[in-house]
Write an enzyme that holds these catalytic residues in place. Sequence first.
Site, PDB file in Angstrom:
ATOM      1  N   TYR A  61       0.836  -1.204   0.000  1.00 39.49           N
ATOM      2  CA  TYR A  61       0.000   0.000   0.000  1.00 39.49           C
ATOM      3  C   TYR A  61       0.879   1.265   0.000  1.00 39.49           C
ATOM      4  CZ  TYR A  61      -2.522   3.862   2.156  1.00 39.49           C
ATOM      5  OH  TYR A  61      -3.012   5.110   2.442  1.00 39.49           O
ATOM      6  N   LEU A  62       1.874   1.289   0.879  1.00 36.78           N
ATOM      7  CA  LEU A  62       2.713   2.496   0.976  1.00 36.78           C
ATOM      8  C   LEU A  62       3.572   2.678  -0.269  1.00 36.78           C
ATOM      9  CD1 LEU A  62       3.652   2.361   4.762  1.00 36.78           C
ATOM     10  CD2 LEU A  62       2.141   4.011   3.632  1.00 36.78           C
TER      11      LEU A  62
END
Length: 209
Positions: free
Chosen positions: A121-122
Amino acid sequence: MRVLVAGAHGQVGQHVTSIVADSSHDSRGMVRSEDQVEDIEALGAEPVVADLTADIGHAVEDCDAIVFAAGSGGDDVWGVDRDGAIRLIEAAERQGVDRFVMLSSLGADTPSMAPEALRDYLNAKAEADERLRESDLTYTIVRPGELTTEEGTGRVRTAADLERKDGDIPREDVACMLVTAIPMESTYDRTFEVLSGDEPIETALEDPL
Ligand SMILES: NC(=O)c1ccc[n+]([C@@H]2O[C@H](COP(=O)([O-])OP(=O)(O)OC[C@H]3O[C@@H](n4cnc5c(N)ncnc54)[C@H](OP(=O)(O)O)[C@@H]3O)[C@@H](O)[C@H]2O)c1
């Protein structure tokens, strides 16, 4: 000014959509389901149905600014959080919408240091942020800590690097920051982190780094 809100039916997005609608700007809320159209109208905004994984050109038409408050919730980080954001950045470039405010995340500067479950996600957020920084758009990238549903306090602290990867902030305060930043030159072409704090939002945005 007409402001397009991507993710307008989300928890942050609904706050953003109604704050814009209550301001002197016109609010256009992007949703991906016809079922959400009435809710956007009830917030005082013009709804537009568009999916970030498909054609979104019509949503961007005649807008002056974009707030990206959408997110996959972990279901499709590459398709929505990275490629959906990039699709919207590229639509803004094509259609001459110069102002773009991105809801990013604390930790997007150092995905490799995050817990394994958050790394994809990051990384997706980091790649979208990078594409925005490389664009010619006037951008602001806001990286909040954990989002809560507490009532907003209107008080925050910001820095280029808050030197911690924990801490939280109400969604309402993040939404207020995203909207307040739109006309503020002090936030142009800046990336900064934000958590709850002591400074009024507008004061913090006068010197966000
Ligand atoms: N949770 C945290 O602690 C945290 C911390 C820092 C940053 N963030 C970022 O903040 C974002 C917003 O948070 P939130 O709580 O408001 O999330 P949310 O309630 O899940 O809202 C996300 C919105 O994005 C929309 N969306 C998803 N895929 C889409 C697509 N393909 N096309 C168009 N719209 C799409 C969703 O639409 P539907 O209503 O149709 O599902 C939803 O309305 C998160 O996604 C995350 O990137 C979160």
